[in-house]
Design a protein around this motif. Structure first.
Motif, PDB file in Angstrom:
ATOM      1  N   ASP A   1       0.802  -1.225   0.000  1.00 33.72           N
ATOM      2  CA  ASP A   1       0.000   0.000   0.000  1.00 33.72           C
ATOM      3  C   ASP A   1       0.839   1.283   0.000  1.00 33.72           C
ATOM      4  O   ASP A   1       0.668   2.148   0.843  1.00 33.72           O
ATOM      5  N   ILE A   2       1.748   1.371  -0.968  1.00 35.82           N
ATOM      6  CA  ILE A   2       2.590   2.572  -1.058  1.00 35.82           C
ATOM      7  C   ILE A   2       1.911   3.595  -1.966  1.00 35.82           C
ATOM      8  O   ILE A   2       1.658   3.324  -3.141  1.00 35.82           O
ATOM      9  N   THR A   3       1.624   4.757  -1.416  1.00 29.19           N
ATOM     10  CA  THR A   3       1.049   5.848  -2.191  1.00 29.19           C
ATOM     11  C   THR A   3       1.952   7.067  -2.038  1.00 29.19           C
ATOM     12  O   THR A   3       2.187   7.526  -0.904  1.00 29.19           O
ATOM     13  N   LEU A   4       2.496   7.533  -3.150  1.00 33.49           N
ATOM     14  CA  LEU A   4       3.344   8.725  -3.118  1.00 33.49           C
ATOM     15  C   LEU A   4       3.499   9.315  -4.505  1.00 33.49           C
ATOM     16  O   LEU A   4       3.298   8.631  -5.509  1.00 33.49           O
ATOM     17  N   SER A   5       3.822  10.604  -4.537  1.00 33.52           N
ATOM     18  CA  SER A   5       4.085  11.285  -5.809  1.00 33.52           C
ATOM     19  C   SER A   5       5.470  11.914  -5.748  1.00 33.52           C
ATOM     20  O   SER A   5       5.876  12.414  -4.701  1.00 33.52           O
ATOM     21  N   VAL A   6       6.148  11.892  -6.868  1.00 31.91           N
ATOM     22  CA  VAL A   6       7.472  12.520  -6.963  1.00 31.91           C
ATOM     23  C   VAL A   6       7.397  13.573  -8.055  1.00 31.91           C
ATOM     24  O   VAL A   6       6.979  13.279  -9.175  1.00 31.91           O
ATOM     25  N   ARG A   7       7.777  14.803  -7.732  1.00 33.98           N
ATOM     26  CA  ARG A   7       7.712  15.850  -8.748  1.00 33.98           C
ATOM     27  C   ARG A   7       9.040  15.959  -9.504  1.00 33.98           C
ATOM     28  O   ARG A   7      10.094  15.519  -9.001  1.00 33.98           O
ATOM     29  N   GLU A   8       8.957  16.520 -10.692  1.00 39.42           N
ATOM     30  CA  GLU A   8      10.146  16.685 -11.549  1.00 39.42           C
ATOM     31  C   GLU A   8      11.254  17.397 -10.777  1.00 39.42           C
ATOM     32  O   GLU A   8      11.019  18.423 -10.136  1.00 39.42           O
ATOM     33  N   GLY A   9      12.443  16.845 -10.803  1.00 42.18           N
ATOM     34  CA  GLY A   9      13.588  17.495 -10.176  1.00 42.18           C
ATOM     35  C   GLY A   9      13.723  17.242  -8.687  1.00 42.18           C
ATOM     36  O   GLY A   9      14.650  17.740  -8.056  1.00 42.18           O
ATOM     37  N   GLU A  10      12.823  16.432  -8.134  1.00 43.11           N
ATOM     38  CA  GLU A  10      12.876  16.187  -6.698  1.00 43.11           C
ATOM     39  C   GLU A  10      13.932  15.129  -6.352  1.00 43.11           C
ATOM     40  O   GLU A  10      14.267  14.277  -7.175  1.00 43.11           O
ATOM     41  N   PHE A  11      14.427  15.207  -5.124  1.00 40.96           N
ATOM     42  CA  PHE A  11      15.328  14.183  -4.585  1.00 40.96           C
ATOM     43  C   PHE A  11      14.625  13.557  -3.393  1.00 40.96           C
ATOM     44  O   PHE A  11      14.450  14.193  -2.355  1.00 40.96           O
ATOM     45  N   LEU A  12      14.197  12.313  -3.571  1.00 39.10           N
ATOM     46  CA  LEU A  12      13.477  11.609  -2.510  1.00 39.10           C
ATOM     47  C   LEU A  12      14.337  10.450  -2.020  1.00 39.10           C
ATOM     48  O   LEU A  12      14.721   9.578  -2.809  1.00 39.10           O
ATOM     49  N   ALA A  13      14.657  10.472  -0.729  1.00 39.25           N
ATOM     50  CA  ALA A  13      15.504   9.423  -0.163  1.00 39.25           C
ATOM     51  C   ALA A  13      14.659   8.418   0.611  1.00 39.25           C
ATOM     52  O   ALA A  13      13.659   8.789   1.234  1.00 39.25           O
ATOM     53  N   PHE A  14      15.067   7.161   0.545  1.00 41.49           N
ATOM     54  CA  PHE A  14      14.381   6.088   1.276  1.00 41.49           C
ATOM     55  C   PHE A  14      15.316   5.533   2.335  1.00 41.49           C
ATOM     56  O   PHE A  14      16.453   5.178   2.040  1.00 41.49           O
ATOM     57  N   ILE A  15      14.784   5.483   3.552  1.00 45.07           N
ATOM     58  CA  ILE A  15      15.533   4.832   4.621  1.00 45.07           C
ATOM     59  C   ILE A  15      14.632   3.764   5.230  1.00 45.07           C
ATOM     60  O   ILE A  15      13.440   3.715   4.955  1.00 45.07           O
TER      61      ILE A  15
END
Ligand SMILES: Nc1ncnc2c1ncn2[C@@H]1O[C@H](COP(=O)(O)OP(=O)(O)O)[C@@H](O)[C@H]1O
Ligand SMILES: [Mg+2]
Length: 264
Positions: free
Chosen positions: A39-53
């Motif tokens: 159940d992963i819901t997320l949005s990533v916008r152009e140029g974003e840096f999203l880190a996962f820990i």
């Protein structure tokens, strides 16, 4: 500074700027009766840096497999620039600009640095291995990628002769010849010595800030992430436990609870 990357849609019209680059909606993956990603819901916008820990086994690599198309989700959807790619195989997603590196090394020990990059360049152009041997191109894009990743002086070294940091740079070089605009980096600092971390961090920062690429990165080095990431996603038992700015996430009591004794 390089030109910004334009959306590389292979079908349909140009992307609606209002669409996020990547959108996951209720995305999940179950295998052999076990639910690994849920159940992963997320949005990533152009140029974003999203880190996962998240702790080992939290499902971070499995999530990257779902986004890159190495495995297909068993629940929910994945959209790229607003277009549904849930059932698209990995090579079609790569053609549309999704590129990834792997947590464990994907290099050929006896092959030289420039051969790795030339082979990747040929593959990115859709050429065959046999044609590559015959034409033996050392094109500007290959030389350029070696320069940008700081490997110009190591072009004739074999992968086995490289330091851990150089190996990670070569994996990035192999990725870059395909000009991905959405890069998934799975623990790019793994195995890298403390002295080599700053240069690698700087390279990733350049690929993001100066070349305008959208980056999703799994990493355990919090000090590295805090200087790079716009947002931090915390995964725990296959779920998204938190998704916010690094400051908000590290101050979140739920996150601290989940990480007690795990060094966050
Ligand atoms: N193909 C698979 N079959 C069964 N279990 C798997 C498979 N791939 C991963 N897993 C399990 O899924 C969990 C999450 O693994 P992974 O995504 O590698 O976590 P992380 O990258 O966060 O350490 C682990 O318990 C792992 O053993
Ligand atoms: Mg992993």
């Amino acid at each position: 500074m390089s030109a910004p990357h334009t959306p590389g849609r292979q079908d349909g019209g140009p992307a609606d700027p209002a669409d996020p680059v990547l959108r996951l909606d209720g995305t999940g993956w179950s295998v052999g009766g076990a639910t690994i990603v849920q159940d992963i819901t997320l949005s990533v916008r152009e140029g974003e840096f999203l880190a996962f820990i998240g702790p080992n086994g939290a499902g971070k690599t499995s999530l990257f497999n779902l986004i890159s198309g190495l495995t297909l989700p068993t629940a929910g959807t994945i959209a790229l620039d607003g277009a549904d790619i849930t059932d698209r195989p990995a090579h079609l997603r790569a053609r549309r600009g999704i590129g990834r590196t792997f947590q464990t090394s994907s290099l050929w020990p006896a092959m030289t640095v420039d051969d790795h990059v030339r082979l990747a360049a040929q593959a990115a152009r859709g050429g065959s291995y046999r044609l590559w041997r015959r034409a033996d191109p050392f094109t500007a894009d290959v030389a350029g990628v070696l320069e940008r990743t700081g490997l110009g002086h190591r072009a004739r070294a074999t992968a086995a002769e490289l330091s851990h940091g150089e190996k990670r740079k070569l994996e990035l070089a192999v990725l870059l010849v395909g000009e991905p605009r959405l890069m998934l980096l799975d623990e790019p600092m793994a195995g890298v010595s403390a002295e080599e971390v700053p240069a690698l961090t700087e390279l990733i920062r350049t690929l993001h800030r100066e070349e305008g690429r959208t980056v999703l990165m799994v990493e355990h080095h919090m000090d590295v992430l805090l200087g790079l990431a716009d947002r931090l996603a915390v995964m725990h038992h296959g779920r998204l436990l938190a998704l916010d700015t690094p400051e908000a996430v590290t101050a979140d009591p739920t996150v601290q609870q989940a990480y007690l004794g795990e060094g966050l």
